[in-house]
Write an enzyme that holds these catalytic residues in place. Structure first.
Site, PDB file in Angstrom:
ATOM      1  CB  CYS A 102       5.479   6.748   2.540  1.00  0.00           C
ATOM      2  SG  CYS A 102       6.365   8.324   2.684  1.00  0.00           S
ATOM      3  N   GLY A 118       0.941  -0.951  -0.052  1.00  0.00           N
ATOM      4  CA  GLY A 118       0.203  -0.210   0.019  1.00  0.00           C
ATOM      5  C   GLY A 118       0.881   1.353  -0.119  1.00  0.00           C
ATOM      6  CB  CYS A 119       0.106   4.645  -1.049  1.00  0.00           C
ATOM      7  SG  CYS A 119      -1.459   4.748  -0.324  1.00  0.00           S
ATOM      8  CG  PHE A 120      -1.040   5.962   4.301  1.00  0.00           C
ATOM      9  CD1 PHE A 120      -0.549   7.181   4.142  1.00  0.00           C
ATOM     10  CD2 PHE A 120      -2.166   5.826   3.785  1.00  0.00           C
ATOM     11  CE1 PHE A 120      -1.148   8.451   3.967  1.00  0.00           C
ATOM     12  CE2 PHE A 120      -3.333   6.924   3.598  1.00  0.00           C
ATOM     13  CZ  PHE A 120      -2.659   8.013   3.748  1.00  0.00           C
TER      14      PHE A 120
END
Length: 346
Positions: A154, A149-151
């Site tokens: 990062c 996932g994106c979160f």
């Protein structure tokens, strides 16, 4: 030439896969899958593809698709890939799934957080979590990739080296994150309308966001501890980008150079991870349109805490770019093939 099929090609992440692969020297898209736009020309859905893509959109028949391509990207909502994949398909083709269907190894945890029944739990154990900078060698040998996932991408990359080296107290990790509106997908929702989002910022999914267990799992693997975190995302009025600011207590007194040497130990040879210079904080505009993640940190001796910061483009490194990076590894290509485009700036 790698033949590619995309299921979900008319979502934001799917469109981004198309944009990237159109300039990829070793890949060709032969199937533009879409539930909503079957038989409609792809360039009618996305005007920026006029005279670049002449194909029409096809359906989501993975069984048929598996006989035509070498790799399938599933840029779809949770549950769809899990309902389509089977052993016959995986014996023919590699799959990079951009949904959460295979990211979480505990089926009960997945069903609790996502509120749906998992249709193919037998493949969860086999699936490799596709965070390339951490699981590179396992990715190369995989049939099924769980694109992160994106979160989590990062957050984990910002925290991972210090968690791995035991430099932070994992019981004290707090993650504050900001995301552009494309992170919510292309579906029409009142909460994401221009007038609802513009000139405003809001927290959402407080203590309930579905990326929480994914982040916890990856930090648990890194630290060797059972990690539980506070994670709070916020919606900000921009199209794309994620900024993560994470906080944790230090386990010992350290200098900037000592912490920097730890980040360099893990990332000095990573093409897509840029550890910024001292006192330079990441900005989402510096990574927009690219597959880079920019990372920085600041030691606060007054509180004995460290602030870890990261920025990515949620649609590229947080989704499509990372998926192509995984594809490159699967087929023995240099990891940055087709992904060397610089960030858009200003």
């Amino acid at each position: 030439m790698i033949k590619v099929g995309i299921i979900g090609s008319t979502g934001y992440a799917g469109q981004e896969i198309v944009r990237i692969l159109l300039r990829h020297p070793e890949a060709k898209i032969v199937w533009y899958g879409s539930r909503s736009y079957i038989d409609k020309r792809y360039s009618e859905v996305f005007g920026n593809m006029f005279r670049l893509v002449e194909d029409v959109c096809k359906g989501e028949n993975m069984q048929e698709l598996a006989d035509q391509v070498d790799v399938i990207f599933t840029a779809t909502p949770q549950g769809l890939c899990g309902s389509l994949v089977n052993e016959e398909i995986l014996s023919k083709v590699k799959i990079v799934d951009l949904s959460a269907d295979f990211r979480i190894k505990d089926v009960d945890k997945y069903e609790k957080w996502y509120g749906i029944h998992h249709e193919s739990p037998d493949f969860i154990k086999e699936a490799v979590y596709g965070l390339c900078e951490i699981n590179r060698e396992d990715i190369k040998k995989a049939r099924l990739i769980a694109n992160p996932g994106c979160f989590p991408t990062c957050s984990v990359l910002s925290i991972y080296p210090l968690a791995k080296e035991g430099l932070i107290d994992m019981n004290t990790v707090i993650i504050d994150a900001k995301s552009g509106t494309s992170g919510a997908g292309r579906g029409a929702k009142v909460a994401n309308l221009y007038c609802e989002v513009n000139e405003s910022i809001k927290a959402y999914g407080v203590a309930t966001h579905r990326h929480t267990p994914e982040i916890e799992d990856q930090l648990s693997y890194a630290s060797g501890q059972d990690v539980v975190i506070n994670f709070t995302p916020h919606l900000v009025p921009m199209n794309r980008g994620i900024l993560v600011t994470a906080y944790a207590s230090l386990t010992k007194d350290v200098t900037y150079d000592e912490v920097r040497s730890i980040y360099d130990k893990y990332y000095k040879d990573e093409y897509f991870v840029r550890v910024l210079d001292k006192d330079v904080c990441p900005e989402t505009r510096w990574v927009e349109g690219s597959n880079f993640v920019d990372i920085s940190f600041k030691i606060d001796p007054r509180t004995n805490r460290i602030i870890m910061m990261g920025a990515i483009d949620n649609l590229v490194k947080g989704a499509a770019g990372q998926a192509v990076q995984n594809m490159n590894l699967l087929f023995g290509l240099p990891e940055n093939t087709g992904l060397t485009m610089p960030p858009v700036f200003p």
